[in-house]
Enzyme design. Sequence first.
Site, short mmCIF file in Angstrom:
data_model
loop_
_atom_site.label_atom_id
_atom_site.label_comp_id
_atom_site.label_asym_id
_atom_site.label_seq_id
_atom_site.Cartn_x
_atom_site.Cartn_y
_atom_site.Cartn_z
N HIS A 83 -25.40 -57.75 -11.79
CA HIS A 83 -26.13 -58.46 -10.78
C HIS A 83 -27.13 -57.32 -9.93
CE1 HIS A 83 -28.14 -60.99 -7.82
NE2 HIS A 83 -27.22 -60.72 -6.96
N ASN A 94 -33.44 -58.36 -5.20
CA ASN A 94 -32.38 -59.14 -5.51
C ASN A 94 -33.17 -60.69 -5.83
OD1 ASN A 94 -30.46 -61.03 -6.01
ND2 ASN A 94 -29.29 -60.64 -4.20
N CYS A 130 -25.77 -65.99 -7.13
CA CYS A 130 -26.17 -64.69 -7.98
C CYS A 130 -25.17 -64.70 -9.31
CB CYS A 130 -26.05 -63.64 -6.99
SG CYS A 130 -27.09 -63.50 -5.35
#
Length: 329
Positions: free
Chosen positions: A254, A284, A113
């Site tokens: 993020h 995500n 990520c």
Amino acid sequence: MRNVKISALGCYVPPRVLTNDDLAKMVDTSNEWILERTGILERHIADPDMATSDMAVMAAKAALEQRGIGGEEIDAIIVCTVTPDHMFPSTACLVQHQIGAKKAWGFDLIAACSGFVYGLTTGAHLVGAGTHKKVLVIGADTMSRIIDYQDRTTCVLFGDGAGAMLIEPAEEGEPGFVGFKNEIDGSGGPALKMRAGGSRLPASAETVAQRLHYVDQDGQAVFKFAVRRMGDISADLLAECGIQSSDVKLMIPHQANIRIINSAAHRLGMKPEQVMINIERYGNTTAATIPLATRDAIAEGKMAKGDLVLFTAVGAGFTSAANLWRWAY
Ligand code: UT7
């Protein structure tokens, strides 16, 4: 290091949408649980014939089109991903060929990520060194290929997508790169990983039967680390650059969990209008969340030329990252 700027941005998400209600038909979950615990309403899922390089190429072409240039002008391609088409050749090679980037070199960057922010940092330094004029940084992940849709603790979280930013030299005084702070804390490795398929535990009939080729996560451990580290690494970067959190126009974090974002933003003293959230639409998407959130922030009028933007992420590794840029267009 010479001044550098982000000169273009392109994104791609596959059209197919997977809603919370769809997931409730697959595992023991509900729209209410997912929305309250994660902030996610829906995510996009690639069709079986689409792989990470295909989405990366779509995003790259959109960025090139915005800038009005062809692939032959690109000097280097960095593809940030944990879901490459193959272990090798790298996804960067596949993208290079598809966009006709005849003089480019490049590589895949694995930082989960945090990948896109690591990629931006790397691209900024390649251009900042004066050795490269146009570096394409792409975050692309087809998370649906490595998610166990029988595991309710992970399958509700992730989606597919891609985003690309072009980095170029800037004139002195022009808005551009301000600073970075990136870290690894490898002690967090066991909390978020794919257990098999690498040189430690190669793919076999047993690893497939034991479902070891999927995202394996200790959600609470990742959650706690992410809240603390996303806030702290961003605060450290702001302090190093002599910038107050109130000077930041927009924090673009993020998008892993709305509660992580809100807690980290609170630790930093950010007001709600300073924080970009679009997790409800995409979930995500790992390396793609930050370019996708940037695209939406521009479209929603939340940032414009000259604004100070904070990109920050925490991911598997554990990796942590923060970048400050003044938006250049
Ligand atoms: O980008 C980095 C990647 N990952 C992350 O950032 C993820 C970080 N972690 C998280 O976002 C959160 O920890 C999760 C969203 C994964 C989980 O939320 P939580 O509030 O930490 O829930 P929990 O793990 O404490 O579980 C609470 C309960 C459990 O039931 P019991 O044991 O209390 O009966 C879980 O089994 O919620 C249950 N649960 C679910 N229930 C309905 C877990 N997943 C689900 C689900 N639907 N999808």
